[in-house]
Design a protein around this motif. Structure first.
Motif, mmCIF file in Angstrom:
data_model
loop_
_atom_site.group_PDB
_atom_site.id
_atom_site.type_symbol
_atom_site.label_atom_id
_atom_site.label_comp_id
_atom_site.label_asym_id
_atom_site.label_seq_id
_atom_site.Cartn_x
_atom_site.Cartn_y
_atom_site.Cartn_z
ATOM 1 N N THR A 126 -5.168 24.765 -19.268
ATOM 2 C CA THR A 126 -4.574 23.677 -18.486
ATOM 3 C C THR A 126 -3.425 23.026 -19.231
ATOM 4 O O THR A 126 -2.530 22.456 -18.632
ATOM 5 C CB THR A 126 -5.617 22.600 -18.158
ATOM 6 N N ARG A 128 -1.162 24.462 -20.599
ATOM 7 C CA ARG A 128 0.075 25.262 -20.597
ATOM 8 C C ARG A 128 0.438 25.833 -19.225
ATOM 9 O O ARG A 128 1.375 26.582 -19.107
ATOM 10 C CB ARG A 128 -0.035 26.380 -21.623
ATOM 11 N N GLN A 129 -0.314 25.451 -18.172
ATOM 12 C CA GLN A 129 -0.008 26.114 -16.920
ATOM 13 C C GLN A 129 0.747 25.253 -15.905
ATOM 14 O O GLN A 129 0.921 25.659 -14.776
ATOM 15 C CB GLN A 129 -1.260 26.737 -16.313
ATOM 16 N N ASP A 130 1.222 24.081 -16.343
ATOM 17 C CA ASP A 130 2.008 23.257 -15.440
ATOM 18 C C ASP A 130 3.364 23.940 -15.219
ATOM 19 O O ASP A 130 4.134 24.104 -16.163
ATOM 20 C CB ASP A 130 2.170 21.879 -16.112
ATOM 21 N N ASP A 132 6.101 22.998 -14.190
ATOM 22 C CA ASP A 132 7.306 22.252 -14.579
ATOM 23 C C ASP A 132 7.380 22.067 -16.086
ATOM 24 O O ASP A 132 8.322 21.481 -16.607
ATOM 25 C CB ASP A 132 7.308 20.862 -13.936
ATOM 26 N N ASN A 133 6.350 22.506 -16.780
ATOM 27 C CA ASN A 133 6.275 22.235 -18.206
ATOM 28 C C ASN A 133 5.648 23.455 -18.874
ATOM 29 O O ASN A 133 4.691 23.359 -19.626
ATOM 30 C CB ASN A 133 5.374 21.001 -18.369
ATOM 31 N N LEU A 134 6.234 24.592 -18.546
ATOM 32 C CA LEU A 134 5.593 25.861 -18.883
ATOM 33 C C LEU A 134 5.580 26.118 -20.385
ATOM 34 O O LEU A 134 6.612 26.017 -21.044
ATOM 35 C CB LEU A 134 6.363 26.973 -18.180
ATOM 36 N N SER A 187 1.131 30.409 -13.704
ATOM 37 C CA SER A 187 1.927 29.459 -12.921
ATOM 38 C C SER A 187 2.715 30.183 -11.836
ATOM 39 O O SER A 187 3.488 29.564 -11.116
ATOM 40 C CB SER A 187 2.901 28.742 -13.840
ATOM 41 N N HIS A 189 5.184 32.004 -12.287
ATOM 42 C CA HIS A 189 6.589 31.723 -12.593
ATOM 43 C C HIS A 189 7.484 32.964 -12.572
ATOM 44 O O HIS A 189 8.627 32.909 -12.139
ATOM 45 C CB HIS A 189 6.655 31.068 -13.977
#
Ligand SMILES: O=C(O)CCC(=O)C(=O)O
Length: 316
Positions: A126, A128-130, A132-134, A187, A189
């Motif tokens: 958790t 590291r999976q935002d 917007d904030n990878l 994410s 991404h």
């Protein structure tokens, strides 16, 4: 607190200005610590600069001491592979060494995106999976010295003998890095075709050699290492005269040939020796995390920060 921007994603940014802006603080710090760094940084990328520097130094000499090593690979085969292709990809860590390093990494905090404010355990998904904030990497920096098995590989006699054969008698360890490439799939991404992949060559010293070891299995989804065979010997003029060391994959392929591009997959514990003046890259891990150990050799003593692969981050 927001993490520092991910250098793995910045490296793929198609704006040269943004890439240079992120790297500039590290370059500036290297220059201030030792202004001779600039000479190497400017001329080390050119064939003539490399040749002139080598001429002033003692040539390769092969010594014949008996070796006690963790590896069964034959020393002269490793060196021949390096001289011919720039890479030798048949090294294997002993199982107990591989398992001990993996266990160390799973139970020790690493620094997300090179940022010392982001100290996290690799299992803390958790953190590291935002999107917007990878957080795409986790580096151990000097904590790696607390792992005796890494220290044993760093002083392994076969690695040192190969480095002496390849770089000459001044060969010395200039980096020891252990890091995670965290999967970006969590994410959503990046997909695994990665059209933005960039390849680069290293300019940390006039001549270098790196040993890389996968501590986790690596397939197409776990960020395989890429290497453009043969580019350790010579770069096209446009790459010698370019300010940046990173070039888009399609340009590198069209210049040096797609057949020479190696994607290195391997079981946990597999490793390879590489001349990092050849174009290479760690591709983005799209599906599973990858843990990598690097022992780097050069011919000039590095500073402590560079030794552990720490960057100077740009102010937010
Ligand atoms: O992550 C990788 O596979 C490559 C690392 C790399 O590019 C380097 O050490 O210069």
């Amino acid at each position: 607190m927001a993490a520092a921007p991910s250098l793995e994603l910045i490296a793929r940014d198609n704006s040269i200005l943004r890439r240079v802006r992120e790297r500039f603080p590290t370059y500036w710090s290297d220059f201030r610590e030792d202004p001779r760094w600039l000479l190497m940084f400017i001329f080390g990328r050119t064939s003539i600069g490399g040749r002139l520097h080598k001429r002033g130094h003692v040539d390769r000499q092969v010594d014949e001491l008996p070796l006690h090593s963790n590896f069964t690979a034959d020393r002269s085969s490793v060196v021949s592979g390096l001289l011919k292709d720039g890479i030798f990809d048949n090294l294997t860590l002993p199982v107990h060494v591989r398992d001990a390093i993996l266990c160390f990494a799973n139970t020790t905090g690493c620094f997300g995106n090179h940022d010392r404010n982001h100290d996290l355990l690799p299992s803390e998904q958790t953190a590291r999976q935002d999107p917007d904030n990878l957080i795409t990497s986790g580096h151990y920096f000097e904590r790696v010295e607390d792992c005796p098995e890494v220290m044993a590989i760093q002083s392994d006699q076969l690695l040192h003998a190969v480095a002496r054969d390849y770089l000459g008698p001044n060969a010395q360890v200039i980096s020891t890095r252990l890091w995670w490439s965290f999967s970006t799939a969590i994410s959503g991404h990046v997909n695994d075709t990665n059209p933005t992949e960039m390849l680069h060559f290293d300019l940390d010293d006039w001549r270098m050699l790196k040993f890389f070891f996968y501590l986790t299995p690596v397939d197409a989804g776990s960020g395989p290492h890429l290497y453009m065979r043969g580019t350790h010997r010579h770069h096209a003029l446009k790459h010698q005269l370019s300010l940046t060391v990173g070039r888009p994959m399609d340009e590198v392929i069209s210049t040096y040939g797609g057949d020479n591009l190696m994607r290195i997959y391997g079981a946990a514990g597999s490793g390879f020796a590489e001349d990092p003046f050849g174009f290479h890259a760690g591709s983005l891990a799209s599906a599973t995390d990858r843990l990598m150990l690097e022992i780097g050799f050069g011919i000039t003593p590095p500073n402590r920060r560079r030794f552990f692969g720490e960057r100077v981050l740009a102010a937010p």
